[in-house]
Design an enzyme around this catalytic site. Structure first.
Site, PDB file in Angstrom:
ATOM      1  N   ASP A 110      23.744  15.401  36.506  1.00 37.15           N
ATOM      2  CA  ASP A 110      23.430  14.236  37.341  1.00 37.15           C
ATOM      3  C   ASP A 110      22.264  14.531  38.284  1.00 37.15           C
ATOM      4  O   ASP A 110      21.711  13.620  38.897  1.00 37.15           O
ATOM      5  CB  ASP A 110      24.654  13.842  38.191  1.00 37.15           C
ATOM      6  CG  ASP A 110      25.461  12.740  37.530  1.00 37.15           C
ATOM      7  OD1 ASP A 110      24.894  12.014  36.698  1.00 37.15           O
ATOM      8  OD2 ASP A 110      26.654  12.615  37.856  1.00 37.15           O
TER       9      ASP A 110
ATOM     10  N   GLN B 253      32.556  11.993  37.841  1.00 40.30           N
ATOM     11  CA  GLN B 253      32.290  10.556  38.028  1.00 40.30           C
ATOM     12  C   GLN B 253      32.616  10.141  39.465  1.00 40.30           C
ATOM     13  O   GLN B 253      33.710  10.393  39.959  1.00 40.30           O
ATOM     14  CB  GLN B 253      33.138   9.756  37.011  1.00 40.30           C
ATOM     15  CG  GLN B 253      32.869   8.276  37.023  1.00 40.30           C
ATOM     16  CD  GLN B 253      31.450   7.916  36.573  1.00 40.30           C
ATOM     17  OE1 GLN B 253      30.926   8.459  35.607  1.00 40.30           O
ATOM     18  NE2 GLN B 253      30.817   6.999  37.295  1.00 40.30           N
TER      19      GLN B 253
ATOM     20  N   LYS C  10      29.830   6.855  28.285  1.00 41.04           N
ATOM     21  CA  LYS C  10      29.136   8.145  28.240  1.00 41.04           C
ATOM     22  C   LYS C  10      29.697   8.993  27.101  1.00 41.04           C
ATOM     23  O   LYS C  10      28.956   9.657  26.376  1.00 41.04           O
ATOM     24  CB  LYS C  10      29.296   8.889  29.584  1.00 41.04           C
ATOM     25  CG  LYS C  10      28.472   8.274  30.696  1.00 41.04           C
ATOM     26  CD  LYS C  10      28.808   8.833  32.065  1.00 41.04           C
ATOM     27  CE  LYS C  10      28.032   8.087  33.148  1.00 41.04           C
ATOM     28  NZ  LYS C  10      28.392   8.452  34.520  1.00 41.04           N
TER      29      LYS C  10
END
Ligand code: NAP
Length: 280
Positions: free
Chosen positions: A118, A95, A51
């Site tokens: 997200d 994460q 990422k």
């Protein structure tokens, strides 16, 4: 037709990069993505590294904040509050999975919904469920983009979604419902799964069972999106028996090289969208 997710993701990343260059010229500002990584879970470290690399390539300022596995929930919440108030941060991502002492719900709820790249916060989940605009989770967003590359008008199509997770199955179903598809959501307790799959014009498999969907489960001319990532020996395979299904259907995503590359590209897209919302 085999849907080349790698190529589509490359095209999307290129568009994002161009847009960032153009906004930078006008405003001298670029998007910022803050990623919180806790512990030493190897797949998480690989995802975060990827990422970070992809963010930098398109001109997003990426900042990875690392904590050891025994960090307290309080300390992480304090950092998120700081990032929520930091104008240089457009998007925040924590994460997953998290260690046991940290409650996922409390972390997700603490992220400013307008920076929740997200799309996991209750506000964004609620917006999607209500059919409103909001931040859409990355993998479902990528799936829809790939489907729409094949078929622009999905109205009236019967979509069967295998899997009902908050991460994949549910948001994919809601996105397709918004496109006026008729939806069947299947899960581990669903009876007559094969018969249900056979009715699908669009079949999305997000289950995590290697090669579950066989040739005699799919309708001629359907679109197959395989979200699954399963280890089989030293190979990665999807939830669909790709080799036997590919010649029967209109279009199918391979694993790897299908949905996976779109997920990161959509994270970059979400970060850019959050950044643009703050510019106005
Ligand atoms: P998850 O949370 O484990 O959910 C799996 C879903 O599949 C559940 O709803 C489960 O039903 C259902 N299921 C399990 N076995 C089944 C069976 N035999 N028949 C029908 N339904 C079954 O998984 P997830 O996080 O959604 O991930 C799904 C897959 O996508 C995994 O392989 C994961 O690695 C992959 N993934 C890929 C990407 C990407 O970028 N390509 C991103 C995220 C995840 P119940 O609800 O009844 O348990």
């Amino acid at each position: 037709m085999i849907i080349d997710g790698k190529k589509e993701a490359e095209v999307l990343r290129e568009e994002i990069k161009k847009e960032i260059i153009s906004i930078k010229k006008k405003t001298n500002r670029v998007p910022g993505l803050a990623v919180i990584l806790i512990g030493d879970h190897i797949p998480s470290q690989i995802y975060v590294k990827n990422k970070e690399k992809c963010s930098k390539e398109v001109g997003i300022n990426s900042n990875v904040i690392k904590y050891s596995h025994d960090v307290s929930e309080e300390e992480v919440l304090k950092k998120i509050k700081e990032l929520n108030n930091d104008n240089s941060v457009s998007g925040i991502l924590v994460q997953l999975p998290l260690p046991d002492q940290i409650r996922q719900e409390s972390i997700i709820n603490s992220i400013d919904p307008s920076k929740d790249v997200d799309g996991f916060s209750p506000i964004n989940v609620g917006n999607l469920a209500s059919g409103y605009n909001g931040i859409v989770p990355c993998t479902p967003k990528g799936c829809l983009m790939l489907i729409k590359k094949i078929e622009k008008n999905l109205s009236g199509k019967h979509a069967v979604i295998l899997g009902r997770s908050n991460l994949n199955g549910k948001p994919i179903a809601q996105l397709l419902l918004k496109e006026n598809c008729t939806i069947t959501i299947a899960h581990s307790k669903t009876e007559n799964l094969k018969e249900k799959c056979l009715k699908a014009d669009i079949l999305v498999a997000a289950v995590g069972v290697a090669n579950l969907v066989k040739k005699d489960w799919v309708k001629d001319g359907s679109i197959i999106i395989d979200v699954g990532i399963n280890k089989q020996g030293d190979k990665i395979v999807g939830d669909v028996s790709f080799e036997e299904v590919k010649d029967k259907v209109k279009a199918i995503t391979p694993v790897p090289g299908g949905v996976g590359p779109m997920t990161i590209a959509c994270l970059l897209k979400n970060t850019l969208e959050c950044f643009k919302d703050r510019l106005t």
